[in-house]
Write a protein that holds these residues in place. Structure first.
Motif, PDB file in Angstrom:
ATOM      1  N   LEU A 150     -10.777  15.685 -16.420  1.00  0.00           N
ATOM      2  CA  LEU A 150     -11.579  14.770 -15.599  1.00  0.00           C
ATOM      3  C   LEU A 150     -12.153  15.508 -14.404  1.00  0.00           C
ATOM      4  CD1 LEU A 150      -8.871  11.985 -15.522  1.00  0.00           C
ATOM      5  CD2 LEU A 150     -11.123  11.657 -16.529  1.00  0.00           C
ATOM      6  N   ARG A 169     -16.010  10.248 -17.078  1.00  0.00           N
ATOM      7  CA  ARG A 169     -15.219   9.552 -18.097  1.00  0.00           C
ATOM      8  C   ARG A 169     -14.265  10.488 -18.837  1.00  0.00           C
ATOM      9  NH1 ARG A 169     -19.128   4.807 -20.469  1.00  0.00           N
ATOM     10  NH2 ARG A 169     -19.284   3.737 -18.468  1.00  0.00           N
ATOM     11  N   GLY A 178     -12.858   5.187 -18.919  1.00  0.00           N
ATOM     12  CA  GLY A 178     -12.440   6.079 -17.839  1.00  0.00           C
ATOM     13  C   GLY A 178     -11.582   5.385 -16.807  1.00  0.00           C
TER      14      GLY A 178
END
Lengths: 112, 112
Positions: free
Chosen positions: A88, A104, B42
């Protein structure tokens, strides 16, 4: 619209291969962070990049911050099965809210 | 090392129950966050606290409330749990400004 776009979304590779993950935005960031998250666990900070053009290395992982501070990349050399996880990127845009935004994620699987 | 702990790793609750998720950090950080993480979506910010008794709504605050009576503790409350609140809940803390966040291990909540 996602403020931070990560690509690719999924990667499935063999041990020993190289790979690059990208994190792009149209906004300027004062800093960007990269995290790795293993299944069932919370994200763990890998690195923070602050200066445009900055390159940081963490063993086989190389992180780069774009000159304009709008993008970043993560390159893994000779991937190992232990690199498997969700990667991430995150940051807060310069001059804006101090609330961070996350991409995401890129889900990486390294096969033995 | 910063340590962020969450009260439960796994939780199963029934629809309509009131649910409390607790997060504690041991590094005197000013900022604390609650996120939920769902596949394909996410990390989404639920609430953010920048100081004791101070809070700001994130992207998806509906159905949730928070409490921060002490600096080290940030609680997330689901007033009346619903099945669409089944998710992974992540707490994070940050010293201040726009730096890196430190995450807890997460709570996997299932609402039946």
């Amino acid at each position: 619209t996602q403020l931070l776009e990560q690509s690719p979304q999924f990667l499935s590779i063999q041990e020993g291969e190289n790979l690059t993950v990208y994190c792009n935005s149209s906004s300027v960031f004062s800093s960007l962070q990269w995290y790795r998250q293993e299944p069932g666990e919370g994200p763990v900070l890998l690195v923070t990049v602050v200066t445009g053009g900055e390159v940081k290395k963490l063993k086989r992982l190389t992180f780069q911050f774009g000159d304009a501070r709008k993008d970043s990349s993560l390159h893994i050399t000779a991937a190992q099965t232990g690199d498997t996880g969700l990667y991430l990127c995150a940051g807060a845009p310069s001059g804006g809210s101090y609330i961070p935004t996350f991409g995401r994620g890129t889900s990486l699987i390294v096969h033995p | 090392d910063v340590k962020v702990t969450q009260s439960s790793r796994y939780l199963v609750k029934r629809t309509g129950e009131k649910v409390f998720l607790e997060c504690v950090q041991d590094m005197d950080h000013e900022n604390m966050f609650w996120y939920r993480q769902d596949p394909g979506l996410g990390l989404r910010l639920i609430y953010f606290s920048y100081d004791v008794k101070m809070k700001e709504k994130g992207d998806i605050p509906e159905g949730y409330s928070v409490s921060r009576e002490k600096k080290e503790r940030f609680s997330l409350i689901l007033e009346s749990a619903s099945t669409n609140q089944t998710s992974m809940y992540l707490c994070a803390s940050r010293r201040g400004g726009m730096g890196e966040q430190y995450f807890g291990p997460g709570t996997r909540l299932t609402v039946t």
